[in-house]
Write a protein that holds these residues in place. Structure first.
Motif, PDB file in Angstrom:
ATOM      1  N   HIS A 122     -11.740   4.887   5.407  1.00  0.00           N
ATOM      2  CA  HIS A 122     -11.606   6.352   5.316  1.00  0.00           C
ATOM      3  C   HIS A 122     -12.876   7.020   5.863  1.00  0.00           C
ATOM      4  O   HIS A 122     -13.986   6.560   5.581  1.00  0.00           O
ATOM      5  N   PRO A 123     -12.737   8.101   6.652  1.00  0.00           N
ATOM      6  CA  PRO A 123     -13.912   8.696   7.289  1.00  0.00           C
ATOM      7  C   PRO A 123     -14.940   9.246   6.311  1.00  0.00           C
ATOM      8  O   PRO A 123     -16.097   9.422   6.675  1.00  0.00           O
ATOM      9  N   ALA A 124     -14.562   9.529   5.075  1.00  0.00           N
ATOM     10  CA  ALA A 124     -15.517  10.159   4.162  1.00  0.00           C
ATOM     11  C   ALA A 124     -16.325   9.152   3.364  1.00  0.00           C
ATOM     12  O   ALA A 124     -17.146   9.536   2.553  1.00  0.00           O
TER      13      ALA A 124
ATOM     14  N   GLY B 172       0.793  -1.227   0.000  1.00  0.00           N
ATOM     15  CA  GLY B 172       0.000   0.000   0.000  1.00  0.00           C
ATOM     16  C   GLY B 172       0.815   1.263   0.000  1.00  0.00           C
ATOM     17  O   GLY B 172       0.306   2.343  -0.242  1.00  0.00           O
TER      18      GLY B 172
ATOM     19  N   MET C 248      -8.871  16.036  -5.861  1.00  0.00           N
ATOM     20  CA  MET C 248      -8.920  15.191  -4.666  1.00  0.00           C
ATOM     21  C   MET C 248      -9.880  15.776  -3.619  1.00  0.00           C
ATOM     22  O   MET C 248     -10.673  15.060  -3.020  1.00  0.00           O
ATOM     23  N   ALA C 249      -9.795  17.096  -3.408  1.00  0.00           N
ATOM     24  CA  ALA C 249     -10.666  17.715  -2.388  1.00  0.00           C
ATOM     25  C   ALA C 249     -12.121  17.667  -2.817  1.00  0.00           C
ATOM     26  O   ALA C 249     -13.016  17.554  -1.985  1.00  0.00           O
TER      27      ALA C 249
ATOM     28  N   LEU D  43     -19.913  17.940   7.608  1.00  0.00           N
ATOM     29  CA  LEU D  43     -18.706  17.532   8.324  1.00  0.00           C
ATOM     30  C   LEU D  43     -17.589  17.210   7.335  1.00  0.00           C
ATOM     31  O   LEU D  43     -16.428  17.520   7.560  1.00  0.00           O
ATOM     32  N   GLU D  44     -17.958  16.584   6.221  1.00  0.00           N
ATOM     33  CA  GLU D  44     -16.941  16.252   5.223  1.00  0.00           C
ATOM     34  C   GLU D  44     -16.356  17.493   4.587  1.00  0.00           C
ATOM     35  O   GLU D  44     -15.198  17.494   4.162  1.00  0.00           O
ATOM     36  N   LEU D  45     -17.148  18.552   4.515  1.00  0.00           N
ATOM     37  CA  LEU D  45     -16.615  19.798   3.965  1.00  0.00           C
ATOM     38  C   LEU D  45     -15.907  20.625   5.034  1.00  0.00           C
ATOM     39  O   LEU D  45     -15.480  21.735   4.773  1.00  0.00           O
TER      40      LEU D  45
ATOM     41  N   LEU E  86      -3.802   5.611  -4.971  1.00  0.00           N
ATOM     42  CA  LEU E  86      -4.178   5.857  -3.574  1.00  0.00           C
ATOM     43  C   LEU E  86      -5.424   5.062  -3.225  1.00  0.00           C
ATOM     44  O   LEU E  86      -6.404   5.088  -3.956  1.00  0.00           O
ATOM     45  N   ASN E  87      -5.358   4.359  -2.117  1.00  0.00           N
ATOM     46  CA  ASN E  87      -6.528   3.634  -1.627  1.00  0.00           C
ATOM     47  C   ASN E  87      -7.288   4.514  -0.656  1.00  0.00           C
ATOM     48  O   ASN E  87      -6.783   4.839   0.410  1.00  0.00           O
ATOM     49  N   VAL E  88      -8.489   4.906  -1.022  1.00  0.00           N
ATOM     50  CA  VAL E  88      -9.343   5.657  -0.095  1.00  0.00           C
ATOM     51  C   VAL E  88     -10.312   4.649   0.506  1.00  0.00           C
ATOM     52  O   VAL E  88     -11.156   4.105  -0.163  1.00  0.00           O
ATOM     53  N   GLY E  89     -10.175   4.409   1.752  1.00  0.00           N
ATOM     54  CA  GLY E  89     -11.001   3.398   2.408  1.00  0.00           C
ATOM     55  C   GLY E  89     -10.304   2.056   2.395  1.00  0.00           C
ATOM     56  O   GLY E  89      -9.160   1.985   1.985  1.00  0.00           O
TER      57      GLY E  89
ATOM     58  N   ILE F 212     -14.367  14.347  -2.071  1.00  0.00           N
ATOM     59  CA  ILE F 212     -15.167  14.240  -0.858  1.00  0.00           C
ATOM     60  C   ILE F 212     -16.490  14.972  -1.031  1.00  0.00           C
ATOM     61  O   ILE F 212     -17.547  14.469  -0.647  1.00  0.00           O
TER      62      ILE F 212
END
Lengths: 394, 343
Positions: free
Chosen positions: A44-46, A15, A375-376, A148-150, A38-41, A379
């Motif tokens: 991942h919190p989002a 990873g 990337m931003a 919250l994600e923003l 990139l592994n998101v999750g 989310i």
């Protein structure tokens, strides 16, 4: 730019940045840069649960994004083949834990229609009331978590405050706070307790001021608009191709809503308003979410004015056996269109059950939405498609 | 030039006294900032906040500190161990050094440098080195993205920060922080006694916004965005090392607020034209109190912004710095220059 991100002496870790991971070289502007995997999750919190996204990044730009699903697969549909028709209800309200009541009503209606059973009027009205409160509960949490994600903390606490109060009211009738299991084949578990309608009416009045507060905090906020307007635009035809439903579909300007096109419960007797967006971007999806809460409050007030007296249940035989055949029932769940396909061979359990869940279809559109985004913004887009991972994986 | 209350005849005794004062302020200030953040945000968000540890939860941060110390010291296998462990220190030290030149009362400062403001801002930019060290040495992609975002952000926002401070220096005619406060003691604009916040209003807003960006406070917390890059350069840190990053943030809130008070709000003076008592002890006590009230007021505003705004995106943030903040800061500089020539 260097060819590899890892230092030459760094040990190869799973990873981590390493050789052979650079899948393609994308031409980003003037510089030729290598893309990063990139592994998101899945943690991942989002990602609202255990959704995993495999993303190829060129700098901060997403070259390719692929959702990996199935971490939460629990085989609900298979389990249903081993359950009495009445027991299925306790199963199906669990896969999408934010819209329990709206899920359980689908199976009940399917069995009732197969049995050609007349459900008492009062039960139909109460089902409508419960569905709309559940819709508000669901939207409140999505609203809070999207903020919250923003990066805005406060809306989450506000929405949880209202959720708590609504859950208290629903608990007094159903005994549950998340998985209500209030619906039964042929009606409801029991009638509403004394004082419920008054508490519900008071809460509906309060919700109006609360929704205005959320609008002040978010919809009118300049940073929020900067982050969501023209971000993740989903065109109408693409939305239809992927089978996207719910807020994400309404945001593109389509008014398709099962509550109007194929009414169930008492929806044919109330006035259902479907708010639509114009652009299909994240802002429109969020706008539809808030407007749908207002529409739900309207429906709740209509129910309070018109709810008839009478029984809420039909006496059922000891063993419920649906006649041979199949049926497909559609419902408008908070996240979009839910479908329940029941096949019966005349036994006391269904021969086969297949569910169509809104989140599963909405997630299909994610690779399209994320391509060439930042990337931003990933989310901001991911949160605005509104899905629950349990509902994706079943 | 003003005399520090820590200046004694013996050089070594004076040095030790100054060090103790600076370290004491550095250890207490983040606690005050952190505590007010806990409590104020709790009120703004309809929740209780800390209330069990100590009176009104005042010892919560002390308890947190003890918890951080007890945690396991984890270094990722692929990390560059020496750089990884050095990074929190490098981030921490600029804040500590900046306190040495902060004047909080007529004699309440460790060192009055002729280039005070220049020194403070120059030292503050060392932090970015520590952040990049942390980001690169962690061997994590999330850390790397966060670190590079942060480097870009810090570089972009240092420029308006410096230009806004330069306008104040031009107005006061001195770079010494004590000198700037003294220049505001009897400052008048069109005959009305006001602090520099009035003629330097644009500079005050720009300095405040840039300070928020330098501290990675929301709405400029994109480098440590917990929903995008988990925690940016802090992702792989745990225990005491992580606490150092937190300490830097809270300490930084107080230090940048103190700089704003000194530059724009008249420092320890209650109001221009209202002198402090002649008695040195009384003047120092009242002056310190006035400074702290002003500083905590600004820290409160920082918390307020945090609980109101979502975060901006990388490119929006850069565009804001280069197309809005810098031109406005230069405008402030030009206006100040014209004002000085005419007056």
């Amino acid at each position: 730019m260097s060819e590899t991100l890892a230092r030459p002496d760094a040990p190869v870790i799973p990873g981590g940045p390493q050789e052979g991971m650079l899948v393609e070289v994308a031409g980003g502007g003037e510089l030729d840069t290598a893309s990063m995997n990139l592994n998101v999750g899945p943690a991942h919190p989002a990602t609202h649960g255990v959704l995993r996204l495999v993303v190829d990044l060129d700098g901060e730009k997403i070259v390719k994004a692929q959702p990996v699903i199935g971490y939460m697969h629990r085989g609900f549909e298979k389990l249903a083949e081993d359950r009495d028709y009445r027991q299925i209800i306790a199963l199906v309200n669990r896969h999408d834990w934010l819209s329990a009541f709206c899920n359980e009503i689908g199976v009940a209606i399917a069995v009732e229609r197969m049995l050609e059973m007349e459900v008492p009027d009062r039960a139909q009205w109460i089902r409508t009331l419960m569905c709309e409160w559940n819709r508000i509960l669901n939207h409140l949490l999505l609203l809070g978590s999207y903020a919250l994600e923003l990066g805005a903390l406060t809306p989450m606490f506000y929405s949880v405050r209202e959720r708590e109060d609504i859950q208290n009211i629903l608990e007094s009738a159903t005994g549950g706070r998340l998985h209500f299991t209030y619906c039964r084949v042929g009606g409801l578990k029991e009638d509403l307790p004394r004082g419920f309608l008054q508490a519900s009416a008071d809460m509906a009045t309060r919700m109006k001021t609360c929704i205005a507060q959320y609008e002040d905090l978010l919809l009118g906020n300049e940073i929020f608009m900067l982050r969501t307007k023209n971000v993740g635009v989903l065109p109408q035809d693409v939305a239809l191709d992927y089978g996207v439903t719910g807020c994400a579909l309404h945001a593109t300007g389509i008014t398709e809503d099962v509550r109007i096109s194929e009414p169930y419960a008492a929806y044919d007797k109330v006035d259902v308003r479907v708010p639509v967006g114009t652009n299909g971007d994240s802002f429109d999806r969020f706008y539809c979410l808030i407007e749908r809460m207002k529409a739900s409050v309207d429906i709740i007030e209509q129910v309070h004015d018109n709810i008839p007296a009478g029984p809420v249940n039909v006496k059922l035989p000891k063993i419920v056996k649906a006649p041979e055949g199949s049926i497909y029932v559609r419902t408008e769940n908070p996240l979009g269109q839910g479908g329940y396909y029941l096949v019966s061979d005349g036994q006391k359990t269904p021969w086969r059950m297949k569910m169509r869940t809104p989140s599963f279809s909405n997630v299909q559109a994610i690779p399209y939405l994320l391509k060439d985004q930042l990337m931003a913004d990933m989310i901001a887009i991911l949160g605005s498609v509104f899905f629950v991972v349990g509902d994706v994986d079943r | 030039m003003a005399e520090s209350i820590f200046a004694l005849d013996s050089f070594w005794l004076s040095l030790i006294l100054k060090l103790v004062a600076v370290v004491a302020f550095f250890l207490v200030a983040p606690l005050i900032a952190g505590y007010q953040e806990h409590k104020v945000m709790a009120f703004m968000q309809n929740r209780l906040g800390p209330m069990e540890a100590g009176p009104f939860g005042a010892l919560q941060l002390v308890a947190d500190g003890i918890k951080f110390i007890q945690k396991e010291d984890i270094i990722p296998a692929a990390a560059d161990k020496r750089v990884f462990s050095a990074a929190p220190g490098v981030v921490l030290i600029p804040t500590l050094i900046m306190i040495a030149v902060l004047p909080l009362s007529p004699g309440g400062f460790a060192e009055d440098l002729d280039v005070g403001i220049f020194f403070a801002l120059a030292v503050s930019s060392v932090g970015v080195v520590g952040v990049m060290m942390a980001a690169w040495a962690s061997a994590s992609k999330y850390s790397l993205i966060g670190g590079i975002r942060e480097a870009a952000q810090l570089i972009a926002y240092e420029i308006p920060l410096f230009i806004a401070a330069a306008a104040v220096v031009m107005q006061a005619g001195t770079m010494s922080l004590v000198g700037i406060v003294n220049a505001q003691a009897d400052f008048t604009a069109f005959g009305i006694p006001v602090p520099y916040a009035v003629p330097q209003a644009i500079g005050l807003v720009i300095f405040g916004i840039a300070a928020l960006a330098e501290l990675n406070r929301p709405p400029f917390d994109m480098p440590i965005a917990d929903s995008e890059v988990i925690a940016g350069h802090m992702t792989e840190y745990s225990g005491l090392r992580f606490a150092f990053f937190l300490l830097t943030e809270f300490g930084g809130m107080v230090v940048y607020s103190a700089l704003m008070v000194v530059l724009f709000l008249g420092g320890w003076n209650i109001w221009p034209g209202v002198p402090l008592p002649d008695n040195a002890i009384l003047a120092n006590l009242i002056g310190f109190g006035v400074s702290m009230v002003k500083i905590l007021g600004l820290v409160f505003v920082m918390t307020w912004l945090r609980s109101t705004y979502p975060r901006l995106r990388e490119d929006q943030l850069q565009r804001f710095a280069w197309t809005v903040m810098i031109p406005l800061a230069i405008l402030q500089l030009i206006v100040t220059a014209i004002g000085k020539v005419i007056a």
